[in-house]
Design an enzyme around this catalytic site. Structure first.
Site, short mmCIF file in Angstrom:
data_model
loop_
_atom_site.label_atom_id
_atom_site.label_comp_id
_atom_site.label_asym_id
_atom_site.label_seq_id
_atom_site.Cartn_x
_atom_site.Cartn_y
_atom_site.Cartn_z
N CYS A 141 -7.17 -2.48 0.67
CA CYS A 141 -6.31 -3.66 0.53
C CYS A 141 -4.84 -3.29 0.72
O CYS A 141 -4.09 -3.99 1.41
CB CYS A 141 -6.52 -4.28 -0.85
SG CYS A 141 -6.51 -3.08 -2.19
N HIS A 223 -1.50 -6.27 -6.35
CA HIS A 223 -0.61 -5.11 -6.17
C HIS A 223 0.73 -5.63 -5.68
O HIS A 223 0.83 -6.73 -5.14
CB HIS A 223 -1.12 -4.18 -5.06
CG HIS A 223 -2.49 -3.62 -5.24
ND1 HIS A 223 -2.83 -2.77 -6.27
CD2 HIS A 223 -3.59 -3.71 -4.46
CE1 HIS A 223 -4.09 -2.39 -6.12
NE2 HIS A 223 -4.59 -2.96 -5.03
P1 NAD Z 1 -17.92 -3.60 -6.87
O1 NAD Z 1 -18.22 -2.59 -7.92
O2 NAD Z 1 -17.32 -4.90 -7.25
O3 NAD Z 1 -19.22 -3.91 -6.01
C1 NAD Z 1 -20.05 -2.91 -5.52
C2 NAD Z 1 -21.45 -3.46 -5.40
O4 NAD Z 1 -22.28 -2.49 -4.76
C3 NAD Z 1 -22.07 -3.77 -6.76
O5 NAD Z 1 -22.74 -5.02 -6.69
C4 NAD Z 1 -23.08 -2.62 -6.94
O6 NAD Z 1 -24.18 -2.99 -7.72
C5 NAD Z 1 -23.48 -2.35 -5.50
N1 NAD Z 1 -24.09 -1.03 -5.24
C6 NAD Z 1 -24.08 0.06 -6.04
N2 NAD Z 1 -24.78 1.07 -5.46
C7 NAD Z 1 -25.22 0.60 -4.26
C8 NAD Z 1 -26.01 1.15 -3.22
N3 NAD Z 1 -26.49 2.40 -3.29
N4 NAD Z 1 -26.29 0.39 -2.15
C9 NAD Z 1 -25.82 -0.88 -2.06
N5 NAD Z 1 -25.08 -1.46 -3.04
C10 NAD Z 1 -24.79 -0.73 -4.13
O7 NAD Z 1 -16.98 -2.83 -5.82
P2 NAD Z 1 -15.88 -3.47 -4.86
O8 NAD Z 1 -14.62 -3.63 -5.65
O9 NAD Z 1 -16.45 -4.62 -4.16
O10 NAD Z 1 -15.63 -2.24 -3.87
C11 NAD Z 1 -16.48 -1.99 -2.78
C12 NAD Z 1 -15.71 -1.19 -1.74
O11 NAD Z 1 -14.60 -1.97 -1.31
C13 NAD Z 1 -15.13 0.14 -2.23
O12 NAD Z 1 -15.08 1.04 -1.14
C14 NAD Z 1 -13.70 -0.25 -2.60
O13 NAD Z 1 -12.82 0.84 -2.58
C15 NAD Z 1 -13.40 -1.24 -1.50
N6 NAD Z 1 -12.33 -2.19 -1.81
C16 NAD Z 1 -12.24 -2.79 -3.04
C17 NAD Z 1 -11.20 -3.67 -3.30
C18 NAD Z 1 -11.03 -4.32 -4.63
O14 NAD Z 1 -9.93 -4.68 -5.00
N7 NAD Z 1 -12.07 -4.56 -5.39
C19 NAD Z 1 -10.27 -3.94 -2.30
C20 NAD Z 1 -10.41 -3.38 -1.02
C21 NAD Z 1 -11.45 -2.48 -0.80
#
Ligand code: NAD
Length: 340
Positions: A141, A223
């Protein structure tokens, strides 16, 4: 109509699924969950076909009485592309252990490292580079927000040096495990932070020209970045005009009461945005200044949603659905109802 599987229906995954469902050239063929929680139940209520991300855990969904179609193994080969929404490091493991095994294209998210994919995606900078590729990382992000603003600046002048201080939210609103709740943490304490090199993974010509440092503060909403960008020469009017012309960046005015990230989120709520998402980067108009060819500005990033339209464009690039990045951006923006 291409078929998209969302593997990991969390903060990013559920937003990507909803954004894909709004496009007329792609559809969600399924979403996966690791556990039978309320999100799994709501995914089914919304009409998504639910699959177990971890095959051995399928029985948990049956026991919880949540309709489940099967496991990821049953659907993955029907997908034209997988959008991975799994937590940090798991995306990388999924590429090696799942996507390559089934010979399916995949987008991994910003928690992964640049070296874990063929290239790093931003709709404005690297759409063409990612065209037709198999494994691409959608940058974080913060990096997405910086790439958009630096694109606006680069469109009118040469960047000699960009210095950025990132003020990061401690946790997402749904997160009860991370903090701090009573401190400011230099994170990382070393300078530069990883954000500068991450921007360079998208914009190689900024190598050696961007310095970032980052702190974490007790807030969940957004942020904030303070940018100082030395240029070869530019006027404030030109900066305002470039920001106006760059997609997915909006100007907000403290003088109209949008004087904090809290007020930006209120604005987004008033716009009627689902989950109060603001996919656009918000720059405070009053913060924009130019002194001795150096641009100053402050911007806010809605961490949970700015990368969502980029995921849609990335699907179009990787599946060679639209050659022109601007056309893809406009199509995505229209379907999602973005301001610009
Ligand atoms: P999250 O924890 O909200 O969601 C992750 C999901 O993946 C959960 O539902 C979890 O149960 C599932 N999961 C766990 N193990 C898994 C597997 N082996 N296979 C498939 N699914 C699985 O996480 P998020 O915040 O959505 O982050 C996901 C990615 O996006 C990360 O790389 C993070 O750095 C990136 N990201 C997050 C944000 C943010 O602000 N939340 C912003 C930009 C990028």
């Amino acid at each position: 109509m291409v078929g998209v599987l969302v593997n990991g229906y969390g903060s990013i995954g559920k937003r990507v699924a909803d954004a894909v469902a709004k496009q007329d050239d792609m559809k969600v063929i399924g979403v996966t969950k690791t556990k039978p929680d309320f999100e799994a139940r709501m995914a089914v209520t919304k009409g998504y076909k639910l699959f177990a991300a971890i095959p051995e855990k399928k029985h948990l969904f049956e026991e919880a009485n949540i309709p489940i179609e099967g496991t990821i193994e049953d659907i993955i080969e029907d997908a034209d592309i997988v959008v991975d929404g799994a937590p940090k490091k798991i995306g990388k493991a999924n590429v090696e252990n799942v996507y390559k095994k089934h010979n399916v294209k995949a987008i991994i998210q910003g928690g992964e490292k640049a070296k874990d994919a063929e290239d790093s995606f931003n709709s404005l900078w690297s759409y063409n580079r990612c065209y037709g590729k198999d494994y691409i990382r959608l940058v974080s992000c913060n990096t997405t927000g910086l790439c958009r603003t630096l694109y606006a600046i680069d469109s009118i002048t040469d960047i000699l040096k960009a210095r950025v201080v990132l003020v990061r939210r401690a946790a997402d609103p749904n997160d009860i495990k991370t903090g701090p709740i009573n401190a400011i943490i230099p994170d990382p304490v070393t300078v530069p932070s990883h954000h500068g090199p991450d921007v360079v993974s998208v914009i190689p010509k900024l190598d050696g020209k961007i310095m970032t440092s980052a702190i974490i503060v007790p807030t969940t909403l957004m942020h904030m970045h303070s940018l100082m960008v030395e240029t070869t020469g530019v006027t404030k009017d030109a900066v305002l005009d470039a920001i106006e012309k760059t997609p997915r960046i909006i100007k907000v005015k403290a003088s109209e009461g949008i004087d904090s990230t809290a007020k930006i989120i209120e604005y987004s709520r008033d716009l009627g945005r689902l989950r109060y998402d603001l996919n656009e980067i918000a720059i405070w108009e009053e913060s924009i200044n130019v002194v001795d060819n150096e641009i100053y500005l402050m911007q806010a990033i809605h961490q949970e949603s700015d990368v969502i339209p980029e995921n849609i464009d990335c699907i179009r690039a990787m599946l060679e659905m639209e050659e022109d990045n601007i056309k893809s951006i406009e199509k995505t923006n229209r379907a999602l109802g973005l301001l610009k």
